[in-house]
Design a protein around this motif. Sequence first.
Motif, PDB file in Angstrom:
ATOM      1  N   ASN A 124       0.827  -1.193   0.000  1.00  0.00           N
ATOM      2  CA  ASN A 124       0.000   0.000   0.000  1.00  0.00           C
ATOM      3  C   ASN A 124       0.870   1.256   0.000  1.00  0.00           C
ATOM      4  OD1 ASN A 124      -2.444  -1.460   0.129  1.00  0.00           O
ATOM      5  ND2 ASN A 124      -2.261  -1.666   2.337  1.00  0.00           N
ATOM      6  N   LYS A 125       0.430   2.243  -0.750  1.00  0.00           N
ATOM      7  CA  LYS A 125       1.126   3.525  -0.948  1.00  0.00           C
ATOM      8  C   LYS A 125       2.355   3.405  -1.845  1.00  0.00           C
ATOM      9  CE  LYS A 125      -0.417   5.683   3.365  1.00  0.00           C
ATOM     10  NZ  LYS A 125       0.006   6.370   4.606  1.00  0.00           N
ATOM     11  N   GLY A 126       2.630   2.202  -2.351  1.00  0.00           N
ATOM     12  CA  GLY A 126       3.737   2.049  -3.294  1.00  0.00           C
ATOM     13  C   GLY A 126       3.393   2.675  -4.635  1.00  0.00           C
ATOM     14  N   ALA A 169       5.169  14.646  -1.408  1.00  0.00           N
ATOM     15  CA  ALA A 169       4.971  13.193  -1.497  1.00  0.00           C
ATOM     16  C   ALA A 169       3.688  12.898  -0.739  1.00  0.00           C
ATOM     17  CB  ALA A 169       6.166  12.438  -0.912  1.00  0.00           C
ATOM     18  N   GLY A 170       2.576  13.071  -1.426  1.00  0.00           N
ATOM     19  CA  GLY A 170       1.283  13.006  -0.765  1.00  0.00           C
ATOM     20  C   GLY A 170       0.931  14.365  -0.173  1.00  0.00           C
ATOM     21  N   ALA A 171      -0.144  14.406   0.600  1.00  0.00           N
ATOM     22  CA  ALA A 171      -0.663  15.679   1.118  1.00  0.00           C
ATOM     23  C   ALA A 171       0.052  16.161   2.364  1.00  0.00           C
ATOM     24  CB  ALA A 171      -2.159  15.531   1.416  1.00  0.00           C
ATOM     25  N   ASN A 172       0.883  15.277   2.974  1.00  0.00           N
ATOM     26  CA  ASN A 172       1.456  15.601   4.278  1.00  0.00           C
ATOM     27  C   ASN A 172       2.984  15.608   4.318  1.00  0.00           C
ATOM     28  OD1 ASN A 172      -1.149  15.744   5.496  1.00  0.00           O
ATOM     29  ND2 ASN A 172      -1.189  13.511   5.594  1.00  0.00           N
ATOM     30  N   VAL A 173       3.623  15.519   3.167  1.00  0.00           N
ATOM     31  CA  VAL A 173       5.087  15.461   3.149  1.00  0.00           C
ATOM     32  C   VAL A 173       5.633  16.404   2.079  1.00  0.00           C
ATOM     33  CG1 VAL A 173       7.126  14.001   2.813  1.00  0.00           C
ATOM     34  CG2 VAL A 173       5.107  13.063   3.953  1.00  0.00           C
ATOM     35  N   VAL A 174       6.547  17.291   2.498  1.00  0.00           N
ATOM     36  CA  VAL A 174       7.295  18.129   1.560  1.00  0.00           C
ATOM     37  C   VAL A 174       8.587  17.394   1.240  1.00  0.00           C
ATOM     38  CG1 VAL A 174       8.361  20.376   1.165  1.00  0.00           C
ATOM     39  CG2 VAL A 174       6.324  20.205   2.613  1.00  0.00           C
ATOM     40  N   ARG A 175       8.839  17.185  -0.048  1.00  0.00           N
ATOM     41  CA  ARG A 175       9.939  16.301  -0.471  1.00  0.00           C
ATOM     42  C   ARG A 175      11.052  17.090  -1.147  1.00  0.00           C
ATOM     43  NH1 ARG A 175       8.831  11.750  -5.084  1.00  0.00           N
ATOM     44  NH2 ARG A 175       7.038  13.143  -5.252  1.00  0.00           N
ATOM     45  N   PHE A 176      12.292  16.638  -0.908  1.00  0.00           N
ATOM     46  CA  PHE A 176      13.471  17.208  -1.553  1.00  0.00           C
ATOM     47  C   PHE A 176      14.250  16.092  -2.228  1.00  0.00           C
ATOM     48  CE2 PHE A 176      12.571  19.605   2.348  1.00  0.00           C
ATOM     49  CZ  PHE A 176      12.322  20.869   1.812  1.00  0.00           C
ATOM     50  N   ALA A 177      14.624  16.305  -3.496  1.00  0.00           N
ATOM     51  CA  ALA A 177      15.419  15.332  -4.246  1.00  0.00           C
ATOM     52  C   ALA A 177      16.372  16.075  -5.182  1.00  0.00           C
ATOM     53  CB  ALA A 177      14.502  14.390  -5.033  1.00  0.00           C
ATOM     54  N   PRO A 178      17.290  16.846  -4.621  1.00  0.00           N
ATOM     55  CA  PRO A 178      18.158  17.703  -5.445  1.00  0.00           C
ATOM     56  C   PRO A 178      19.258  16.920  -6.136  1.00  0.00           C
ATOM     57  CG  PRO A 178      18.849  17.835  -3.171  1.00  0.00           C
ATOM     58  CD  PRO A 178      17.610  16.971  -3.186  1.00  0.00           C
ATOM     59  N   SER A 179      20.047  17.632  -6.904  1.00  0.00           N
ATOM     60  CA  SER A 179      21.260  17.075  -7.499  1.00  0.00           C
ATOM     61  C   SER A 179      22.160  16.506  -6.411  1.00  0.00           C
ATOM     62  CB  SER A 179      22.007  18.174  -8.261  1.00  0.00           C
ATOM     63  OG  SER A 179      23.368  17.834  -8.451  1.00  0.00           O
ATOM     64  N   LEU A 180      22.817  15.393  -6.709  1.00  0.00           N
ATOM     65  CA  LEU A 180      23.740  14.791  -5.741  1.00  0.00           C
ATOM     66  C   LEU A 180      25.010  15.613  -5.585  1.00  0.00           C
ATOM     67  CD1 LEU A 180      23.534  10.963  -6.537  1.00  0.00           C
ATOM     68  CD2 LEU A 180      21.958  12.407  -5.234  1.00  0.00           C
ATOM     69  N   VAL A 181      25.274  16.490  -6.531  1.00  0.00           N
ATOM     70  CA  VAL A 181      26.494  17.304  -6.467  1.00  0.00           C
ATOM     71  C   VAL A 181      26.153  18.775  -6.238  1.00  0.00           C
ATOM     72  CG1 VAL A 181      27.887  15.684  -7.815  1.00  0.00           C
ATOM     73  CG2 VAL A 181      26.596  17.475  -9.009  1.00  0.00           C
ATOM     74  N   ILE A 182      24.994  19.050  -5.686  1.00  0.00           N
ATOM     75  CA  ILE A 182      24.605  20.418  -5.368  1.00  0.00           C
ATOM     76  C   ILE A 182      25.628  21.015  -4.404  1.00  0.00           C
ATOM     77  CG2 ILE A 182      23.069  19.624  -3.503  1.00  0.00           C
ATOM     78  CD1 ILE A 182      21.237  22.014  -4.136  1.00  0.00           C
ATOM     79  N   SER A 183      25.959  22.263  -4.587  1.00  0.00           N
ATOM     80  CA  SER A 183      26.972  22.914  -3.749  1.00  0.00           C
ATOM     81  C   SER A 183      26.391  23.308  -2.395  1.00  0.00           C
ATOM     82  CB  SER A 183      27.522  24.158  -4.446  1.00  0.00           C
ATOM     83  OG  SER A 183      26.514  25.164  -4.520  1.00  0.00           O
ATOM     84  N   GLU A 224       6.845   8.066  -3.542  1.00  0.00           N
ATOM     85  CA  GLU A 224       5.576   8.776  -3.667  1.00  0.00           C
ATOM     86  C   GLU A 224       4.670   8.558  -2.465  1.00  0.00           C
ATOM     87  OE1 GLU A 224       5.191  10.747  -6.384  1.00  0.00           O
ATOM     88  OE2 GLU A 224       7.181  10.057  -6.968  1.00  0.00           O
ATOM     89  N   GLY A 225       4.848   7.438  -1.776  1.00  0.00           N
ATOM     90  CA  GLY A 225       3.988   7.109  -0.634  1.00  0.00           C
ATOM     91  C   GLY A 225       4.303   7.875   0.630  1.00  0.00           C
ATOM     92  N   GLY A 226       5.329   8.745   0.602  1.00  0.00           N
ATOM     93  CA  GLY A 226       5.590   9.573   1.781  1.00  0.00           C
ATOM     94  C   GLY A 226       7.007   9.500   2.303  1.00  0.00           C
TER      95      GLY A 226
END
Length: 402
Positions: free
Chosen positions: A133-135, A366-380, A193-195
């Motif tokens: 579930n939530k997958g 990621a859903g209605a209750n989670v703010v998600r971050f997925a930046p570049s792996l080499v972000i300064s 996506e599930g949180g």
Amino acid sequence: MNVTRATFDEVMVPNYNPASMVPVRGEGSRVWDQNGAEYVDFAGGIAVNVLGHCHPELVKALEEQGRKLWHLSNVFTNEPAMRLAKKLTDATFADRVYFANSGAESNEAALKLARRYALDKFGEDKNQIIAFNKGFHGRTFFTVTVGGQAAYSDGFGPKPGAIDHCDYNDLAAFEALISDKTCAVMMEPLQGEGGIISPEPEFVKGVRALCDKHNALLIFDEVQSGVGRTGHLYAYMDLGVTPDIMTSAKALGGGFPIGAMLTTAKIAESLKPGTHGSTYGGNPLACAVAEKVLDIVNNETVLKGVCEKEELFRSLLNDINKKYPFFEEVRGKGLLLGCALNEKFHGKARDFLNAATQEKLMCLVAGANVVRFAPSLVISEEDIREGMARFERAVAAVVNAD
């Protein structure tokens, strides 16, 4: 031709509702829109732009391959595809690779392979697929049905059968569901996506043991968690569990569309010529770019840097939360992180996203209750700190408006 955001509403199918600004150029972790406004990118194209925008080595790889071969069809093989496959098998548990264009296509291939393998080895009664579930596993009708969010699969008529779900991290429920009729179990080793839900160690090890007991294949969907995202090349490498089939996409091409399904030589035998295919899968352009991505990311310095940047993200988020309490915990691993909102702000993740956009910061939910971050792996570090300063202003705006 002059186009604006209004053009989208005139000519595009309305299944998306994009932001009012239109990005036109990116470099590293900065993006500029049609009006020249500059944004810090903490979204990474939803965990895709693993090396940021227009990384010079990726641009070079694309330009060089673009002058050689673009497309051949799978009547022929090509050098970039074979080199990329060799590097993937050398770096993982797998012996064999199948290339596609996306995560959904890679998962579709994995599920078809699992069903075909079970048919070949055990007969047609062994066909049950278990997922959680939530997958989330993609938007083809097969993968969206295996995904554990009915809202995405309802409303399109009869669904593919013999697919069952239980809660993630609930080993007792899973044990009650699995049997000798189970052909495969599909799971994310870190739910996206599930949180942004991490697996409990005993759960993931228990799933592996029960799959072995019932001769079921364990499929890890590493579309979002793979290619350095968690500080390991693939998330399974830090879990003490090896899947039978693994899928990869998103970050694998650094923004160029590519997907891959990886498995063992024994299991791969069930996809004989004619059983599955992809017109563009394994095309030289995509594979040349992905090969360069893998060369850069599969590096001790880069992977260690992901863990260091995670600590900085967590520290700065905690500082913001002390001033403007809005989340209960920061979930996730590496640079796939999620702020799980506290009870006061439940259902308002998109409010934070919209406020961030107003402050010239790109982030995700990621859903209605989670703010998600997925930046570049080499972000300064400079971009992380500037992005967090903008995020703090966004949080303040939402908290003070409540």
